[in-house]
Scaffold this active site. Structure first.
Site, PDB file in Angstrom:
ATOM      1  N   HIS A   1      -4.336 -59.919  -2.265  1.00  0.00           N
ATOM      2  CA  HIS A   1      -5.064 -59.250  -1.240  1.00  0.00           C
ATOM      3  C   HIS A   1      -5.929 -60.511  -0.635  1.00  0.00           C
ATOM      4  O   HIS A   1      -6.791 -60.055   0.015  1.00  0.00           O
ATOM      5  CB  HIS A   1      -6.040 -58.182  -1.705  1.00  0.00           C
ATOM      6  CG  HIS A   1      -5.203 -56.987  -1.727  1.00  0.00           C
ATOM      7  ND1 HIS A   1      -4.767 -56.259  -0.596  1.00  0.00           N
ATOM      8  CD2 HIS A   1      -4.698 -56.201  -2.787  1.00  0.00           C
ATOM      9  CE1 HIS A   1      -4.190 -54.847  -1.018  1.00  0.00           C
ATOM     10  NE2 HIS A   1      -3.934 -55.108  -2.306  1.00  0.00           N
TER      11      HIS A   1
ATOM     12  N   LYS B   1     -17.800 -52.985   8.072  1.00  0.00           N
ATOM     13  CA  LYS B   1     -16.843 -53.483   7.113  1.00  0.00           C
ATOM     14  C   LYS B   1     -17.801 -54.121   5.923  1.00  0.00           C
ATOM     15  O   LYS B   1     -18.872 -54.209   6.071  1.00  0.00           O
ATOM     16  CB  LYS B   1     -15.999 -54.846   7.561  1.00  0.00           C
ATOM     17  CG  LYS B   1     -16.553 -55.782   8.338  1.00  0.00           C
ATOM     18  CD  LYS B   1     -15.293 -56.758   9.061  1.00  0.00           C
ATOM     19  CE  LYS B   1     -14.824 -56.119  10.070  1.00  0.00           C
ATOM     20  NZ  LYS B   1     -13.219 -56.235   9.858  1.00  0.00           N
ATOM     21  N   ARG B   2     -17.242 -54.361   4.828  1.00  0.00           N
ATOM     22  CA  ARG B   2     -17.989 -55.293   3.607  1.00  0.00           C
ATOM     23  C   ARG B   2     -18.490 -56.569   4.457  1.00  0.00           C
ATOM     24  O   ARG B   2     -17.976 -57.239   5.014  1.00  0.00           O
ATOM     25  CB  ARG B   2     -17.044 -55.670   2.552  1.00  0.00           C
ATOM     26  CG  ARG B   2     -17.518 -56.119   1.428  1.00  0.00           C
ATOM     27  CD  ARG B   2     -16.325 -56.144   0.229  1.00  0.00           C
ATOM     28  NE  ARG B   2     -15.099 -56.886   0.497  1.00  0.00           N
ATOM     29  CZ  ARG B   2     -14.906 -58.306   0.620  1.00  0.00           C
ATOM     30  NH1 ARG B   2     -15.764 -58.885   0.086  1.00  0.00           N
ATOM     31  NH2 ARG B   2     -13.820 -58.583   1.021  1.00  0.00           N
TER      32      ARG B   2
ATOM     33  N   LYS C   1     -16.260 -62.842   7.333  1.00  0.00           N
ATOM     34  CA  LYS C   1     -16.035 -61.734   8.321  1.00  0.00           C
ATOM     35  C   LYS C   1     -16.989 -61.823   9.322  1.00  0.00           C
ATOM     36  O   LYS C   1     -16.758 -61.381  10.402  1.00  0.00           O
ATOM     37  CB  LYS C   1     -16.390 -60.430   7.548  1.00  0.00           C
ATOM     38  CG  LYS C   1     -15.122 -60.080   6.667  1.00  0.00           C
ATOM     39  CD  LYS C   1     -15.546 -58.659   5.904  1.00  0.00           C
ATOM     40  CE  LYS C   1     -14.601 -58.545   4.540  1.00  0.00           C
ATOM     41  NZ  LYS C   1     -13.183 -58.100   5.160  1.00  0.00           N
TER      42      LYS C   1
ATOM     43  N   THR D   1      -7.815 -53.348   7.497  1.00  0.00           N
ATOM     44  CA  THR D   1      -7.419 -52.093   8.069  1.00  0.00           C
ATOM     45  C   THR D   1      -7.968 -51.318   9.033  1.00  0.00           C
ATOM     46  O   THR D   1      -7.845 -50.346   9.636  1.00  0.00           O
ATOM     47  CB  THR D   1      -6.984 -51.153   6.610  1.00  0.00           C
ATOM     48  OG1 THR D   1      -8.213 -51.081   5.963  1.00  0.00           O
ATOM     49  CG2 THR D   1      -5.975 -51.706   5.932  1.00  0.00           C
TER      50      THR D   1
ATOM     51  N   LYS E   1      -7.711 -48.718  12.137  1.00  0.00           N
ATOM     52  CA  LYS E   1      -8.350 -47.148  12.450  1.00  0.00           C
ATOM     53  C   LYS E   1      -9.041 -47.373  13.739  1.00  0.00           C
ATOM     54  O   LYS E   1      -8.985 -46.329  14.658  1.00  0.00           O
ATOM     55  CB  LYS E   1      -9.170 -47.207  11.147  1.00  0.00           C
ATOM     56  CG  LYS E   1      -8.615 -47.208  10.008  1.00  0.00           C
ATOM     57  CD  LYS E   1      -9.608 -47.247   8.684  1.00  0.00           C
ATOM     58  CE  LYS E   1      -9.037 -47.452   7.453  1.00  0.00           C
ATOM     59  NZ  LYS E   1      -9.874 -47.889   6.326  1.00  0.00           N
TER      60      LYS E   1
END
Length: 798
Positions: free
Chosen positions: A346, A534-535, A540, A642, A646
């Site tokens: 991952h 998100k985390r 990110k 993901t 969504k």
């Protein structure tokens, strides 16, 4: 569940009074929730039993999915939707003066997961059951999960997640199926019947008790199982402090991802991982032997899938069972093991590829370490025979080297399949991160692009959009997500596009009310809802987003003629408790929000919102309301994502780099329906390999960057002293590892284009429709069918 509403109402009233020992008129909402949950669980029990009996009768091959986390969300309404009785139950309750939504509010989000890894595992379980595939999950029943996040003075504060305070109505404790897990102690070797046999003695033993939860398929008779293990004391050792032993034992299933900054935390994490795999494998083997007897053909009837490196100890644990208990020789045990276990990677982040210090691993798991050591020696011998004398290559590929056990190496060597989770991610694994292993085992590597349980994110989270889609193209899409493509026939239908806009507006209004309740801030629902949830992680690049907001604020303060399309920037994220830098980013976002939201000059043109305690139930209100989906990771760093899927299926438009599954979103929707910017993965990897990037140069050449970066440390934010120096240093002193400054100009340009595009509402709705229509590809049903066909070799059992 019941043939009609009246039967349900009568049964519900009777059950409330029987369970609670009080009249229905005196019962509480909590009584109603518990009663409804128990009725649903009992109702699915027939199908649950029948499903398992079908698997036994057909002797079907089954897959067991091992994951350290499952981010399930709330199950009450989802189970009703899957059973096809949501409307009847909601109406029946309403006639009894009970609102189903109020009952749903009483259900806690299960504290079993944190981020994309756990949500993917939950989506996969949903799709396995919905496609009638024989597959079950195994995990840990965390008492407190990760943590409940509070924001106090802009800082993240972690509180225990009390999700089990009122019990879990969906679970059944199976104490008769408990197993023992040994830690510490020593290994003794004895000759028995002419062979060397190993015994783990003087161990500290823990009991793993399973709690089973039904996994209900959508409009399907299949009910699979999620088995969660709870750590409890075994027999109390005589020579130790009983209270300390009890605390050590229960800590194993207390928190998800305990802080592993120090050895104590590392030991606990490693304990959790072995606890999960040992309990799961003992359970799987026991069930298999009951049906098939000898383990010789285990791999033909069972596939054990490890979700990332956390459950990699399944490989040496299966070897232990085959060698020490079933008495196979090494080669036969290795053949069975390496044909039973498959592995999903991952990450491309080297720091996320787990490795455990030998000085911790060896004493904690003495027999498992011996087996890992033997696997490593045999593997290194093979490498030597292939390329004699290449010590450097052998050292890089070895499972044990430099005092560490490398879990990803063990996963690749001990499994028959290694898959990435998006096409770009898999190519990076093959060509960079795991290239030497790909050269060794090209047949093992394959791609399985992630997917989402799209029915939850439409039918449950966005019922108005679901109804509109069904009215327009029929209901086949609820079983076949690909049928969403028929929406393309309506991209020039102004009536449909107008309805699409009304649905979005209603969802934005609902989120605005949540924002108002939680933050006290009123937001303009006609503004762009620009969302990054998100985390919290440096790659990110929430930092890039907030720096752009700071730039917009500067423009508004300096230039009275500056005009921008009104924006509401929405963030939600948890930072790992030990991740100091990520916590500074949260503080920065909240500090910027405090400054911007209280400046009368700005008004409704710009708002910044940080919603605390991000979780599935909050996400279900955010995704349907989003206009813009921020997917802005440094290219090559995000394995898949993901959240991007969504947002897409709920009609938000992606602003992003060509990273992870964004690449495949771009291919589906085309240049004109996505907003791309920044370096490509190839360019990022070139900089990492050859150097040449100088962040200080960008700082000096772009006044916008210089102004924003200086504001981190020059007192621009009142009352904040030296708070953001670590962020400042990461950008300049440490040469901006994630290329925030490099991509800043490109990001600012594309954001201006987004603002301009939003003003053409008809065109925006067409773009939104194109995204929804193509999102069917990202169904986890599709992903699971690929796993079933290409990796697991399992088939629907109806």
């Amino acid at each position: 569940m019941f043939s009609n509403k009246e039967m349900f109402k009568a049964a519900f009233i009777k059950r409330v009074e029987m369970l609670c020992g009080k009249s229905f008129s005196e019962s509480t909402a909590r009584d109603h929730y518990q009663t409804l949950g128990q009725m649903i669980r009992e109702f699915v029990s027939n199908d649950w039993i029948a499903t398992n009996e079908r698997y036994l009768a057909t002797k079907a091959k089954q897959v067991y999915y091992l994951s350290i986390e499952y981010l399930l969300g709330k199950l009450l309404r989802q189970n009703l939707i899957n059973l096809g009785v949501e409307e009847m139950i909601a109406e029946g309750l309403h006639e009894l003066g009970i609102d189903l939504g109020d009952l749903e509010e009483l259900e806690p989000d299960a504290g079993l997961g944190n981020g994309g890894l756990g949500r993917l595992a939950a989506c996969f379980l949903d799709s396995l059951a919905s496609t009638n595939l024989p597959g079950h999950g195994h995990g840990i029943r965390y008492k407190h999960g990760l943590f409940e996040q509070k924001i106090v003075d802009g800082y993240q504060v972690e509180l225990p997640e009390q999700w089990l305070r009122s019990g879990n109505v969906w679970e059944i404790r199976k104490a008769d199926l408990a197993v023992r897990i040994p830690f510490w102690g020593k290994v003794e070797a004895k000759m028995e019947n002419g062979r060397l046999v190993f015994h783990h003695s003087h161990a500290e033993t823990v009991t793993a008790v399973p709690y089973d939860m039904p996994v209900v398929g959508f409009e399907s008779d299949t009910v699979n199982t999620l088995r969660l293990w709870n750590a409890e004391p075994a027999q109390f050792p005589l020579d130790t402090d009983i209270l300390k032993y009890k605390r050590r034992t229960e800590a194993i299933s207390e928190f998800l991802y305990p802080d592993d900054t120090h050895d104590e935390g590392k030991i606990l994490r490693l304990k959790q991982q072995y606890f999960l795999v040992s309990a799961s494998l003992q359970s799987i083997i026991r069930a298999y032997k009951k049906q098939h007897g000898s383990l010789k053909e285990l791999h033909q009837h069972v596939c054990i899938h490890i979700n990332d490196t956390h459950p990699v100890l399944a490989i040496p644990e299966l070897m232990r069972i085959l060698l020490d208990e079933a008495k196979f020789d090494w080669d036969e045990a290795w053949h069975i093991t390496t044909n039973t276990i498959s592995y999903t990677n991952h990450t491309t982040l080297s720091e996320a590829l787990e490795k455990w210090p030998v000085h911790i691993f060896k004493p904690l798991l003495p027999r498992i370490y011996m087996i890992v050591e033997e696997i490593n020696e045999r593997f290194c011998k093979e490498l030597w025979e292939e390329t004699p004398g290449e010590w450097e290559r052998i050292g890089k590929l070895a499972i044990i080297s430099d005092g560490f056990v490398k879990m990803a190496h063990l996963a690749i060597v001990g499994s028959f399949s290694v898959n990435g989770v998006a096409r770009l991610h898999t190519e990076i694994l093959k060509e960079r991160e795991m290239k030497p292993f790909f050269q060794l085992y090209p047949e093992k590597f394959n791609n399985k692009t992630n997917g989402i349980a799209y029915r939850r994110w439409l039918l449950k989270a966005n019922p108005e959009l679901s109804s509109l889609i069904t009215e327009t193209i029929g209901s086949s899409w609820t079983h076949s997500a690909h049928d969403l493509i028929h929406l393309l026939d309506y991209q020039n239908d102004s009536g449909f596009l107008d309805q699409l806009a009304k649905v979005k507006s209603a969802n934005k209004q609902r989120l605005a009310e949540i924002i108002g309740r939680q933050t006290g801030i009123a937001v303009d629902t006609s503004a762009i809802f620009d969302v990054q949830v998100k985390r919290l992680h440096a790659y990110k690049r929430q930092l890039l987003n907030v720096m752009h907001i700071m730039h917009l604020y500067n423009r508004m303060k300096e230039d009275s003629g500056f005009n921008m399309t009104p924006r509401v920037f929405i963030f939600a994220a948890k930072a790992s408790p030990g991740y100091y830098y990520a916590k500074k980013i949260i503080k920065l976002i909240n500090t910027v929000a405090q400054t911007v939201n209280n400046d009368p000059l700005v008004g409704d043109k710009l708002k910044v919102i940080f919603l605390e305690n991000y979780r599935v139930s909050l996400a279900e209100n955010i995704f349907p309301a989003a206009d813009v989906s921020e997917q802005i990771s440094t290219a090559s760093k995000e394995a898949s994502g993901t959240g991007n899927m969504k947002f897409m299926i709920n009609g938000a438009l992606t602003v992003g780099t060509l990273d992870g599954a964004n690449v495949e979103i771009h291919e589906l929707v085309g240049d004109e329906n996505i907003f791309l910017f920044g370096l490509t993965a190839e360019e990022v990897l070139h900089y990492y390999k050859h150097g040449g990037y100088d962040s200080v140069g960008y700082y000096h050449l772009d006044r916008r960057i210089q102004q924003v970066v200086d504001q981190l440390v020059n007192g621009f934010f009142p009352g904040v002293h030296n708070e953001f120096e670590p962020i400042f240093d990461s950008l300049l002193e440490e040469n901006d590892q994630y290329f925030v400054l490099k991509d800043f100009a490109s990001y600012t340009d594309i954001q201006r284009k987004i603002g301009d595009a939003f003003t053409d509402r008809l065109k925006w709705q067409k773009m939104s429709l194109v995204n929804i229509a193509h999102a069917g590809y990202f169904s986890s049903d599709r992903t699971i069918k690929e796993y079933a066909k290409d990796i697991w070799d399992i088939h629907p059992i109806i």
